[in-house]
Design a protein around this motif. Sequence first.
Motif, PDB file in Angstrom:
ATOM      1  N   SER A   7      23.946   1.373 -23.060  1.00  0.00           N
ATOM      2  CA  SER A   7      24.522   1.285 -21.716  1.00  0.00           C
ATOM      3  C   SER A   7      23.416   0.963 -20.730  1.00  0.00           C
ATOM      4  O   SER A   7      22.225   1.129 -21.041  1.00  0.00           O
ATOM      5  N   GLY A   8      23.809   0.476 -19.550  1.00  0.00           N
ATOM      6  CA  GLY A   8      22.860   0.292 -18.469  1.00  0.00           C
ATOM      7  C   GLY A   8      22.408  -1.124 -18.208  1.00  0.00           C
ATOM      8  O   GLY A   8      21.621  -1.361 -17.303  1.00  0.00           O
ATOM      9  N   GLY A   9      22.872  -2.082 -18.974  1.00  0.00           N
ATOM     10  CA  GLY A   9      22.462  -3.461 -18.733  1.00  0.00           C
ATOM     11  C   GLY A   9      23.077  -4.014 -17.462  1.00  0.00           C
ATOM     12  O   GLY A   9      23.764  -3.317 -16.717  1.00  0.00           O
ATOM     13  N   GLY A  10      22.808  -5.286 -17.196  1.00  0.00           N
ATOM     14  CA  GLY A  10      23.366  -5.909 -16.012  1.00  0.00           C
ATOM     15  C   GLY A  10      22.479  -7.020 -15.502  1.00  0.00           C
ATOM     16  O   GLY A  10      21.637  -7.548 -16.233  1.00  0.00           O
ATOM     17  N   SER A  11      22.679  -7.367 -14.241  1.00  0.00           N
ATOM     18  CA  SER A  11      21.930  -8.455 -13.612  1.00  0.00           C
ATOM     19  C   SER A  11      21.080  -7.911 -12.485  1.00  0.00           C
ATOM     20  O   SER A  11      21.510  -7.027 -11.742  1.00  0.00           O
ATOM     21  N   VAL A  12      19.883  -8.470 -12.347  1.00  0.00           N
ATOM     22  CA  VAL A  12      18.956  -8.036 -11.312  1.00  0.00           C
ATOM     23  C   VAL A  12      18.070  -9.215 -10.934  1.00  0.00           C
ATOM     24  O   VAL A  12      17.876 -10.141 -11.733  1.00  0.00           O
ATOM     25  N   GLN A  13      17.536  -9.174  -9.731  1.00  0.00           N
ATOM     26  CA  GLN A  13      16.609 -10.216  -9.322  1.00  0.00           C
ATOM     27  C   GLN A  13      15.215  -9.904  -9.851  1.00  0.00           C
ATOM     28  O   GLN A  13      14.871  -8.746 -10.123  1.00  0.00           O
ATOM     29  N   ALA A  14      14.421 -10.943  -9.961  1.00  0.00           N
ATOM     30  CA  ALA A  14      13.039 -10.775 -10.422  1.00  0.00           C
ATOM     31  C   ALA A  14      12.315  -9.750  -9.555  1.00  0.00           C
ATOM     32  O   ALA A  14      12.481  -9.732  -8.334  1.00  0.00           O
ATOM     33  N   GLY A  15      11.553  -8.905 -10.218  1.00  0.00           N
ATOM     34  CA  GLY A  15      10.855  -7.833  -9.531  1.00  0.00           C
ATOM     35  C   GLY A  15      11.617  -6.524  -9.497  1.00  0.00           C
ATOM     36  O   GLY A  15      11.056  -5.480  -9.151  1.00  0.00           O
ATOM     37  N   GLY A  16      12.878  -6.575  -9.856  1.00  0.00           N
ATOM     38  CA  GLY A  16      13.717  -5.386  -9.840  1.00  0.00           C
ATOM     39  C   GLY A  16      13.571  -4.558 -11.099  1.00  0.00           C
ATOM     40  O   GLY A  16      12.744  -4.838 -11.969  1.00  0.00           O
ATOM     41  N   SER A  17      14.415  -3.522 -11.181  1.00  0.00           N
ATOM     42  CA  SER A  17      14.352  -2.573 -12.294  1.00  0.00           C
ATOM     43  C   SER A  17      15.736  -2.340 -12.879  1.00  0.00           C
ATOM     44  O   SER A  17      16.748  -2.445 -12.186  1.00  0.00           O
ATOM     45  N   LEU A  18      15.738  -2.032 -14.161  1.00  0.00           N
ATOM     46  CA  LEU A  18      16.944  -1.598 -14.857  1.00  0.00           C
ATOM     47  C   LEU A  18      16.538  -0.519 -15.850  1.00  0.00           C
ATOM     48  O   LEU A  18      15.395  -0.502 -16.325  1.00  0.00           O
ATOM     49  N   ARG A  19      17.498   0.330 -16.188  1.00  0.00           N
ATOM     50  CA  ARG A  19      17.256   1.353 -17.195  1.00  0.00           C
ATOM     51  C   ARG A  19      18.341   1.263 -18.258  1.00  0.00           C
ATOM     52  O   ARG A  19      19.534   1.361 -17.954  1.00  0.00           O
ATOM     53  N   LEU A  20      17.915   1.057 -19.495  1.00  0.00           N
ATOM     54  CA  LEU A  20      18.833   1.029 -20.629  1.00  0.00           C
ATOM     55  C   LEU A  20      18.831   2.384 -21.320  1.00  0.00           C
ATOM     56  O   LEU A  20      17.788   3.027 -21.437  1.00  0.00           O
ATOM     57  N   SER A  21      20.004   2.781 -21.778  1.00  0.00           N
ATOM     58  CA  SER A  21      20.131   4.025 -22.522  1.00  0.00           C
ATOM     59  C   SER A  21      20.862   3.766 -23.829  1.00  0.00           C
ATOM     60  O   SER A  21      21.719   2.888 -23.903  1.00  0.00           O
ATOM     61  N   CYS A  22      20.499   4.523 -24.843  1.00  0.00           N
ATOM     62  CA  CYS A  22      21.149   4.405 -26.145  1.00  0.00           C
ATOM     63  C   CYS A  22      21.400   5.809 -26.680  1.00  0.00           C
ATOM     64  O   CYS A  22      20.482   6.635 -26.724  1.00  0.00           O
ATOM     65  N   ALA A  23      22.647   6.053 -27.075  1.00  0.00           N
ATOM     66  CA  ALA A  23      23.015   7.347 -27.630  1.00  0.00           C
ATOM     67  C   ALA A  23      23.381   7.180 -29.095  1.00  0.00           C
ATOM     68  O   ALA A  23      24.186   6.305 -29.438  1.00  0.00           O
ATOM     69  N   ALA A  24      22.784   7.993 -29.937  1.00  0.00           N
ATOM     70  CA  ALA A  24      23.051   7.959 -31.378  1.00  0.00           C
ATOM     71  C   ALA A  24      24.002   9.082 -31.758  1.00  0.00           C
ATOM     72  O   ALA A  24      23.905  10.196 -31.237  1.00  0.00           O
ATOM     73  N   TRP A 110      21.781  -0.745 -36.047  1.00  0.00           N
ATOM     74  CA  TRP A 110      21.686  -1.488 -34.789  1.00  0.00           C
ATOM     75  C   TRP A 110      22.859  -1.131 -33.886  1.00  0.00           C
ATOM     76  O   TRP A 110      23.968  -0.886 -34.365  1.00  0.00           O
ATOM     77  N   GLY A 111      22.611  -1.162 -32.580  1.00  0.00           N
ATOM     78  CA  GLY A 111      23.693  -1.098 -31.620  1.00  0.00           C
ATOM     79  C   GLY A 111      24.336  -2.461 -31.479  1.00  0.00           C
ATOM     80  O   GLY A 111      23.919  -3.433 -32.105  1.00  0.00           O
ATOM     81  N   GLN A 112      25.348  -2.548 -30.635  1.00  0.00           N
ATOM     82  CA  GLN A 112      26.095  -3.795 -30.485  1.00  0.00           C
ATOM     83  C   GLN A 112      25.418  -4.774 -29.548  1.00  0.00           C
ATOM     84  O   GLN A 112      25.780  -5.945 -29.512  1.00  0.00           O
ATOM     85  N   GLY A 113      24.440  -4.313 -28.799  1.00  0.00           N
ATOM     86  CA  GLY A 113      23.714  -5.180 -27.876  1.00  0.00           C
ATOM     87  C   GLY A 113      24.266  -5.104 -26.464  1.00  0.00           C
ATOM     88  O   GLY A 113      25.460  -4.881 -26.255  1.00  0.00           O
ATOM     89  N   ILE A 114      23.375  -5.301 -25.510  1.00  0.00           N
ATOM     90  CA  ILE A 114      23.766  -5.263 -24.104  1.00  0.00           C
ATOM     91  C   ILE A 114      22.973  -6.326 -23.353  1.00  0.00           C
ATOM     92  O   ILE A 114      21.783  -6.513 -23.591  1.00  0.00           O
ATOM     93  N   GLN A 115      23.655  -7.034 -22.464  1.00  0.00           N
ATOM     94  CA  GLN A 115      23.037  -8.156 -21.764  1.00  0.00           C
ATOM     95  C   GLN A 115      22.202  -7.684 -20.579  1.00  0.00           C
ATOM     96  O   GLN A 115      22.651  -6.854 -19.779  1.00  0.00           O
ATOM     97  N   VAL A 116      21.015  -8.261 -20.471  1.00  0.00           N
ATOM     98  CA  VAL A 116      20.156  -8.098 -19.293  1.00  0.00           C
ATOM     99  C   VAL A 116      19.841  -9.483 -18.771  1.00  0.00           C
ATOM    100  O   VAL A 116      19.338 -10.326 -19.513  1.00  0.00           O
ATOM    101  N   THR A 117      20.140  -9.712 -17.507  1.00  0.00           N
ATOM    102  CA  THR A 117      19.906 -11.012 -16.891  1.00  0.00           C
ATOM    103  C   THR A 117      19.041 -10.829 -15.651  1.00  0.00           C
ATOM    104  O   THR A 117      19.386 -10.037 -14.769  1.00  0.00           O
ATOM    105  N   VAL A 118      17.927 -11.550 -15.610  1.00  0.00           N
ATOM    106  CA  VAL A 118      17.006 -11.480 -14.480  1.00  0.00           C
ATOM    107  C   VAL A 118      16.958 -12.847 -13.827  1.00  0.00           C
ATOM    108  O   VAL A 118      16.582 -13.829 -14.467  1.00  0.00           O
ATOM    109  N   SER A 119      17.327 -12.899 -12.575  1.00  0.00           N
ATOM    110  CA  SER A 119      17.347 -14.171 -11.860  1.00  0.00           C
ATOM    111  C   SER A 119      16.111 -14.314 -10.980  1.00  0.00           C
ATOM    112  O   SER A 119      15.579 -13.326 -10.469  1.00  0.00           O
ATOM    113  N   SER A 120      15.700 -15.546 -10.797  1.00  0.00           N
ATOM    114  CA  SER A 120      14.479 -15.810 -10.008  1.00  0.00           C
ATOM    115  C   SER A 120      14.800 -15.968  -8.537  1.00  0.00           C
ATOM    116  O   SER A 120      15.935 -16.051  -8.138  1.00  0.00           O
TER     117      SER A 120
END
Length: 120
Positions: A7-24, A110-120
Amino acid sequence: QVQLVESGGGSVQAGGSLRLSCAASGSTSVIHGLGWYRQAGEKQRELVAAMSSGGLSNYADSVEGRFTISRDNRKNTVDLQMDSLKPEDTAVYYCRAGRYHGGTLSGGYWGQGIQVTVSS
């Protein structure tokens, strides 16, 4: 069997922050190493960061100093704090549970994967 949910993916601008979490969940007693990999388009899936149950960690050179991996062995979770994000960090990020050896993970799940997109 071990199930991993990111969980926690998403879109952010360059220089920003994101936090991904994974629960087993499931047979978590067999978990040794936990970590994150990523795959950008048709490129090969690559290690981002991994951590052993004892706290040893390893990072890809490209994220060293910007990303921080942490895990809670009691809750069977692993997080990836991503700061100073760059467009080249754009990828699908996968949580992995496996054997930690030589700074990487092998086997496991493996988890199912989560998208992270960083725009310039």
